[in-house]
Motif scaffolding. Structure first.
Motif, PDB file in Angstrom:
ATOM      1  N   PRO A 116       0.829  -1.214   0.000  1.00  0.00           N
ATOM      2  CA  PRO A 116       0.000   0.000   0.000  1.00  0.00           C
ATOM      3  C   PRO A 116       0.860   1.259   0.000  1.00  0.00           C
ATOM      4  O   PRO A 116       1.959   1.276   0.555  1.00  0.00           O
ATOM      5  N   SER A 117       0.360   2.304  -0.644  1.00  0.00           N
ATOM      6  CA  SER A 117       1.037   3.604  -0.640  1.00  0.00           C
ATOM      7  C   SER A 117       0.611   4.381   0.597  1.00  0.00           C
ATOM      8  O   SER A 117      -0.557   4.372   0.980  1.00  0.00           O
ATOM      9  N   ARG A 118       1.579   5.075   1.222  1.00  0.00           N
ATOM     10  CA  ARG A 118       1.298   5.883   2.406  1.00  0.00           C
ATOM     11  C   ARG A 118       1.916   7.265   2.201  1.00  0.00           C
ATOM     12  O   ARG A 118       2.992   7.556   2.701  1.00  0.00           O
ATOM     13  N   MET A 119       1.244   8.089   1.452  1.00  0.00           N
ATOM     14  CA  MET A 119       1.775   9.416   1.159  1.00  0.00           C
ATOM     15  C   MET A 119       1.837  10.247   2.437  1.00  0.00           C
ATOM     16  O   MET A 119       0.830  10.441   3.110  1.00  0.00           O
ATOM     17  N   PRO A 120       3.021  10.738   2.807  1.00  0.00           N
ATOM     18  CA  PRO A 120       3.117  11.548   4.025  1.00  0.00           C
ATOM     19  C   PRO A 120       2.577  12.955   3.794  1.00  0.00           C
ATOM     20  O   PRO A 120       2.585  13.462   2.668  1.00  0.00           O
ATOM     21  N   VAL A 121       2.124  13.577   4.868  1.00  0.00           N
ATOM     22  CA  VAL A 121       1.606  14.944   4.796  1.00  0.00           C
ATOM     23  C   VAL A 121       2.451  15.843   5.696  1.00  0.00           C
ATOM     24  O   VAL A 121       3.122  15.372   6.614  1.00  0.00           O
ATOM     25  N   LEU A 122       2.405  17.135   5.420  1.00  0.00           N
ATOM     26  CA  LEU A 122       3.162  18.097   6.224  1.00  0.00           C
ATOM     27  C   LEU A 122       2.827  17.962   7.698  1.00  0.00           C
ATOM     28  O   LEU A 122       1.676  17.742   8.080  1.00  0.00           O
ATOM     29  N   SER A 123       3.852  18.091   8.538  1.00  0.00           N
ATOM     30  CA  SER A 123       3.659  17.873   9.967  1.00  0.00           C
ATOM     31  C   SER A 123       4.635  18.745  10.749  1.00  0.00           C
ATOM     32  O   SER A 123       5.582  19.314  10.189  1.00  0.00           O
ATOM     33  N   ASP A 124       4.388  18.842  12.033  1.00  0.00           N
ATOM     34  CA  ASP A 124       5.340  19.467  12.942  1.00  0.00           C
ATOM     35  C   ASP A 124       6.246  18.398  13.525  1.00  0.00           C
ATOM     36  O   ASP A 124       5.844  17.241  13.674  1.00  0.00           O
ATOM     37  N   LEU A 125       7.455  18.776  13.871  1.00  0.00           N
ATOM     38  CA  LEU A 125       8.414  17.837  14.438  1.00  0.00           C
ATOM     39  C   LEU A 125       8.349  17.903  15.963  1.00  0.00           C
ATOM     40  O   LEU A 125       8.566  18.972  16.545  1.00  0.00           O
ATOM     41  N   PRO A 126       8.035  16.775  16.615  1.00  0.00           N
ATOM     42  CA  PRO A 126       8.035  16.781  18.079  1.00  0.00           C
ATOM     43  C   PRO A 126       9.384  17.236  18.629  1.00  0.00           C
ATOM     44  O   PRO A 126      10.441  16.913  18.089  1.00  0.00           O
ATOM     45  N   GLU A 127       9.336  17.974  19.714  1.00  0.00           N
ATOM     46  CA  GLU A 127      10.545  18.556  20.282  1.00  0.00           C
ATOM     47  C   GLU A 127      11.581  17.501  20.643  1.00  0.00           C
ATOM     48  O   GLU A 127      12.786  17.696  20.430  1.00  0.00           O
ATOM     49  N   VAL A 140       9.378  18.562   7.292  1.00  0.00           N
ATOM     50  CA  VAL A 140       8.873  17.454   8.121  1.00  0.00           C
ATOM     51  C   VAL A 140       7.517  17.003   7.584  1.00  0.00           C
ATOM     52  O   VAL A 140       6.611  17.823   7.386  1.00  0.00           O
ATOM     53  N   PHE A 141       7.396  15.694   7.387  1.00  0.00           N
ATOM     54  CA  PHE A 141       6.140  15.094   6.939  1.00  0.00           C
ATOM     55  C   PHE A 141       5.843  13.894   7.843  1.00  0.00           C
ATOM     56  O   PHE A 141       6.697  13.444   8.607  1.00  0.00           O
ATOM     57  N   LYS A 142       4.622  13.359   7.721  1.00  0.00           N
ATOM     58  CA  LYS A 142       4.280  12.191   8.529  1.00  0.00           C
ATOM     59  C   LYS A 142       3.211  11.343   7.844  1.00  0.00           C
ATOM     60  O   LYS A 142       2.232  11.862   7.299  1.00  0.00           O
ATOM     61  N   ALA A 143       3.414  10.026   7.866  1.00  0.00           N
ATOM     62  CA  ALA A 143       2.387   9.039   7.543  1.00  0.00           C
ATOM     63  C   ALA A 143       2.359   8.117   8.760  1.00  0.00           C
ATOM     64  O   ALA A 143       2.102   8.569   9.869  1.00  0.00           O
ATOM     65  N   ARG A 144       2.652   6.822   8.598  1.00  0.00           N
ATOM     66  CA  ARG A 144       2.880   5.995   9.787  1.00  0.00           C
ATOM     67  C   ARG A 144       4.130   6.479  10.502  1.00  0.00           C
ATOM     68  O   ARG A 144       4.182   6.554  11.732  1.00  0.00           O
ATOM     69  N   ASP A 145       5.158   6.795   9.706  1.00  0.00           N
ATOM     70  CA  ASP A 145       6.443   7.246  10.222  1.00  0.00           C
ATOM     71  C   ASP A 145       6.604   8.745   9.976  1.00  0.00           C
ATOM     72  O   ASP A 145       6.000   9.310   9.059  1.00  0.00           O
ATOM     73  N   TYR A 146       7.439   9.383  10.773  1.00  0.00           N
ATOM     74  CA  TYR A 146       7.881  10.732  10.452  1.00  0.00           C
ATOM     75  C   TYR A 146       8.869  10.650   9.287  1.00  0.00           C
ATOM     76  O   TYR A 146       9.746   9.771   9.257  1.00  0.00           O
TER      77      TYR A 146
END
Length: 262
Positions: A116-127, A140-146
């Motif tokens: 399956p494809s998991r296109m990441p989306v824009l995200s904030d990076l946890p401190e 920084v992006f995120k899907a299942r993984d950062y």
């Protein structure tokens, strides 16, 4: 109970390179606690357990700590075990897994994983992730993984992780991908999992479920060649198919033997 045990290096055509996975064929499912104990004893990133009923192949993946929802290199290793070692009839395998039906085909020494494809989306990076990194990402992006995007391949090679800080994070079942455009490949990456027995996964097929659509869009191409820049390294031949990705690689058998559960 005596069980067959195979150890296979995935996403490589050289022994001691790529990502080692153990593969254990079963007749019936053992208790989850026993599967976890076997995975812990094997002490590799993933142990794959499968049951081939003749009509379908049930497949599960365990790290030394948890059961995973998806694992690329252990799926490739299982396919190699079935086709190259156990004389599976045919060159197309269909696995039933926690991530649904997964197909693997074999052609010209390459195993093609249909994931399956998991296109990441824009995200904030946890401190805490930011504090654990020796080099900060550009995006920084995120899907299942950062998915942390960097300026260069050198950045990816040179990143260091402060494990004392990193292990304070709980991302089950995900991790942190660092990636950049490659010099001799379309893109490169590394993969880190907090609170795991093995901090850096040598080659991570499931991470490419996000990397492939991301870099396909960014580079404007559907067929990509990727390198994972761990110490063992791995080569992945990739294709973006919109809602699916094809991840292809080679494999080498390291050992074949038995284990006893009592």
């Amino acid at each position: 109970m005596k069980l067959e045990l195979y150890q296979i290096d995935a996403f490589t055509d050289e022994l001691f390179m790529g990502n080692p996975a153990c593969v254990v064929p079963l007749k019936n499912w053992l208790p989850d606690e026993m599967l976890l104990k076997i995975a812990r004893e094997n002490a590799v990133a993933e142990t794959a357990f499968f049951i081939d009923s003749g009509e379908e192949i049930q497949l599960r993946w365990f790290t030394p700590e948890i059961e995973m929802d998806l694992c690329g290199h252990a799926t490739l290793a299982t396919a190699h075990c079935l086709i190259s070692l156990l004389q599976y009839p045919g060159n197309i395998l269909t696995f039933q897994t926690k991530s649904g039906q997964l197909k693997v085909s074999f052609e010209n020494d390459l195993y093609y994983l249909d994931f399956p494809s998991r296109m990441p989306v824009l995200s904030d990076l946890p401190e805490q992730i930011s504090e654990a990194l020796s080099i900060q990402p550009r995006e920084v992006f995120k899907a299942r993984d950062y998915v942390l995007v960097y300026d260069s391949e050198d950045d990816i090679r040179n990143i260091r992780i402060n494990r004392a800080i990193f292990d304070l994070i709980n991302l089950d079942p995900g991790g942190v991908i660092v990636t950049a455009k490659g010099e001799k490949s379309d893109f490169v990456s590394r993969f880190f999992t907090p609170q795991a027995a093995i901090l850096e996964d040598p080659v991570t097929g499931s991470a490419h479920c996000s990397l492939i659509p991301f870099w396909a869009q960014r580079l404007g191409k559907k067929d990509l060649f990727a390198l994972q820049l761990s110490e063992r390294q791995g080569q992945l031949y990739c294709k973006d198919q919109n809602d699916r990705v094809i991840i292809a690689g080679k494999a080498k058998t390291y050992s074949a033997g038995f284990l006893w559960t009592e």
